[in-house]
Design a protein around this motif. Structure first.
Motif: not given
Length: 87
Positions: A12-33
């Motif tokens: 039950a506690h191992s799921k939180t570690k997998a969520i922390k490593g997830f990175q958003s793949s949104g358009l602003i996150s990909l090209h912030p500059k």
């Protein structure tokens, strides 16, 4: 002493570690500059329209919308840029 004691599973506690490593793949996150530059362009456009072209109510509204959209886009892209630099 209760005989049926509820115990948690170890998995039950191992799921939180997998969520922390997830990175958003949104358009602003990909090209912030690019979005920082675009947001600053909208802010400059809004200030120009507000200073020189706001004789009627429509241009004043467009200037306000441009300022709000540009400011919020720039701030959100700055947060994404700071997060991307640390990774």
């Amino acid at each position: 002493m209760p005989t049926n004691k509820h115990k948690r599973k170890a998995s039950a506690h191992s799921k939180t570690k997998a969520i922390k490593g997830f990175q958003s793949s949104g358009l602003i996150s990909l090209h912030p500059k690019a979005f920082v530059i675009g947001g600053l362009f909208f802010v400059a456009l809004g200030l120009y329209l507000l200073a020189f072209e706001s004789q009627n109510n429509a241009m004043f509204g467009v200037a306000m919308l441009s300022l709000i959209a540009g400011g919020s886009t720039t701030i959100y892209a700055n947060f994404a840029l700071a997060k991307k630099k640390t990774d």
